[in-house]
Design a protein around this motif. Sequence first.
Motif, PDB file in Angstrom:
ATOM      1  N   VAL A  52       0.709  -1.150   0.017  1.00  0.00           N
ATOM      2  CA  VAL A  52       0.011  -0.078   0.035  1.00  0.00           C
ATOM      3  C   VAL A  52       0.947   1.071  -0.028  1.00  0.00           C
ATOM      4  O   VAL A  52       0.622   2.276  -0.742  1.00  0.00           O
ATOM      5  N   VAL A  53       1.944   1.291   0.822  1.00  0.00           N
ATOM      6  CA  VAL A  53       2.809   2.208   0.826  1.00  0.00           C
ATOM      7  C   VAL A  53       3.391   2.605  -0.877  1.00  0.00           C
ATOM      8  O   VAL A  53       3.424   3.740  -1.233  1.00  0.00           O
ATOM      9  N   LEU A  54       3.877   1.703  -1.370  1.00  0.00           N
ATOM     10  CA  LEU A  54       4.630   1.858  -2.760  1.00  0.00           C
ATOM     11  C   LEU A  54       3.336   2.278  -3.674  1.00  0.00           C
ATOM     12  O   LEU A  54       3.447   3.132  -4.597  1.00  0.00           O
ATOM     13  N   ALA A  55       2.200   1.730  -3.511  1.00  0.00           N
ATOM     14  CA  ALA A  55       0.890   2.022  -4.520  1.00  0.00           C
ATOM     15  C   ALA A  55       0.675   3.264  -4.172  1.00  0.00           C
ATOM     16  O   ALA A  55       0.239   4.166  -5.086  1.00  0.00           O
ATOM     17  N   ALA A  56       0.616   3.808  -2.843  1.00  0.00           N
ATOM     18  CA  ALA A  56       0.085   5.260  -2.711  1.00  0.00           C
ATOM     19  C   ALA A  56       1.080   6.078  -3.227  1.00  0.00           C
ATOM     20  O   ALA A  56       0.867   7.177  -3.802  1.00  0.00           O
ATOM     21  N   GLU A  57       2.453   6.162  -3.194  1.00  0.00           N
ATOM     22  CA  GLU A  57       3.332   6.950  -3.955  1.00  0.00           C
ATOM     23  C   GLU A  57       3.154   7.019  -5.316  1.00  0.00           C
ATOM     24  O   GLU A  57       2.972   8.141  -5.719  1.00  0.00           O
ATOM     25  N   ARG A  58       2.787   5.910  -5.942  1.00  0.00           N
ATOM     26  CA  ARG A  58       2.450   5.965  -7.439  1.00  0.00           C
ATOM     27  C   ARG A  58       1.164   6.686  -7.861  1.00  0.00           C
ATOM     28  O   ARG A  58       1.121   7.344  -8.762  1.00  0.00           O
ATOM     29  N   PHE A  59       0.344   6.330  -6.923  1.00  0.00           N
ATOM     30  CA  PHE A  59      -1.154   6.720  -7.049  1.00  0.00           C
ATOM     31  C   PHE A  59      -1.340   8.155  -6.943  1.00  0.00           C
ATOM     32  O   PHE A  59      -1.836   9.005  -7.726  1.00  0.00           O
ATOM     33  N   LYS A  60      -0.315   8.791  -6.145  1.00  0.00           N
ATOM     34  CA  LYS A  60      -0.415  10.164  -5.941  1.00  0.00           C
ATOM     35  C   LYS A  60       0.235  10.730  -6.984  1.00  0.00           C
ATOM     36  O   LYS A  60      -0.155  12.139  -7.505  1.00  0.00           O
ATOM     37  N   ALA A  61       1.255  10.343  -7.477  1.00  0.00           N
ATOM     38  CA  ALA A  61       2.124  10.838  -8.736  1.00  0.00           C
ATOM     39  C   ALA A  61       1.149  10.672 -10.068  1.00  0.00           C
ATOM     40  O   ALA A  61       1.182  11.822 -10.772  1.00  0.00           O
ATOM     41  N   LEU A  62       0.334   9.911 -10.230  1.00  0.00           N
ATOM     42  CA  LEU A  62      -0.698   9.753 -11.273  1.00  0.00           C
ATOM     43  C   LEU A  62      -1.921  10.690 -11.055  1.00  0.00           C
ATOM     44  O   LEU A  62      -2.456  11.144 -11.958  1.00  0.00           O
TER      45      LEU A  62
END
Length: 292
Positions: A52-62
């Motif tokens: 979830v931490v890694l997905a959160a970083e990418r999701f915010k960037a997108l």
Amino acid sequence: MLISGGRKNIIKRAKKQALDWLTGLLLILIIAGCTKNESLNAAGSTTVLPIVVLAAERFKALHGVNVIVNAGGSGVGINQLGEGKIAIGMISRNISDAEIKRYPNVNFVVHSIGKDAVVPVVSSEIYDAGIKSLSLRQIGKIYLGEITSWKQLGGPDKDILVIDKEKSRGTRHVFMEIVLGDKEVSAPGADLVLGDNNEEQTAVMQSDSAIGMLSNAWLNSDVKGLSIILQNGSTVEPKLENISNGRFPITRDLLLVTSGEPAGNIKAFIDFILSDEGQKIVRDSGYVSLEQ
């Protein structure tokens, strides 16, 4: 007092500029307010946390949406979701009947995002001394306090440092359900009771005679995963292939849980984790993706 036409135009332009400035300021404040609200909270399982931490970083960037992620264990994720404190609970076990009864007004909706194994782990010194596999019965006797020395299992003459987890932890629920038949059973043989995966990993690393339970993704050169001896005498290693095909006996789904069917940013975030890019994050975190 008379005001000339030229001066009237100057005053008119000044009023318009002031109005435009105020309108612009209001627009900035509205946008800032919207941006501030473009966030959601997730909490719970430390096993699910890396995904979830890694997905959160990418999701915010997108998408520009901030996902605030905290740990605490599966029980914390369920309780905070039930109390309306978070939008997404991270869990690595099933929701219990008691938890469902505790929050009768909450419709817990579960979303599977990957698979994992709970692996019995030992200090590298014990593994290198020859303890590379145990049966579920042997592991159970260790946690019940009936086996207290590695010598009883063909290993070195050392007392076993038995590490248990807090009873609210999803990893413990799954482990004890399979090993001792009761997810909430007491472990009288335990010497330490710890919380998250990081704490237990560190304790096993710092000992030369420990046994514990960890997510497969938390194994390393100092924390060795044991193979399981099956009733037919064969052994199953804690490999991703054996987790995927279900041969390893202590496996589980990795889950996100929402209150009701997700919508808006909550749905978008879960959909992202279920996408090809999100499932790659699951694999990169050391777990089995849904398509494996």
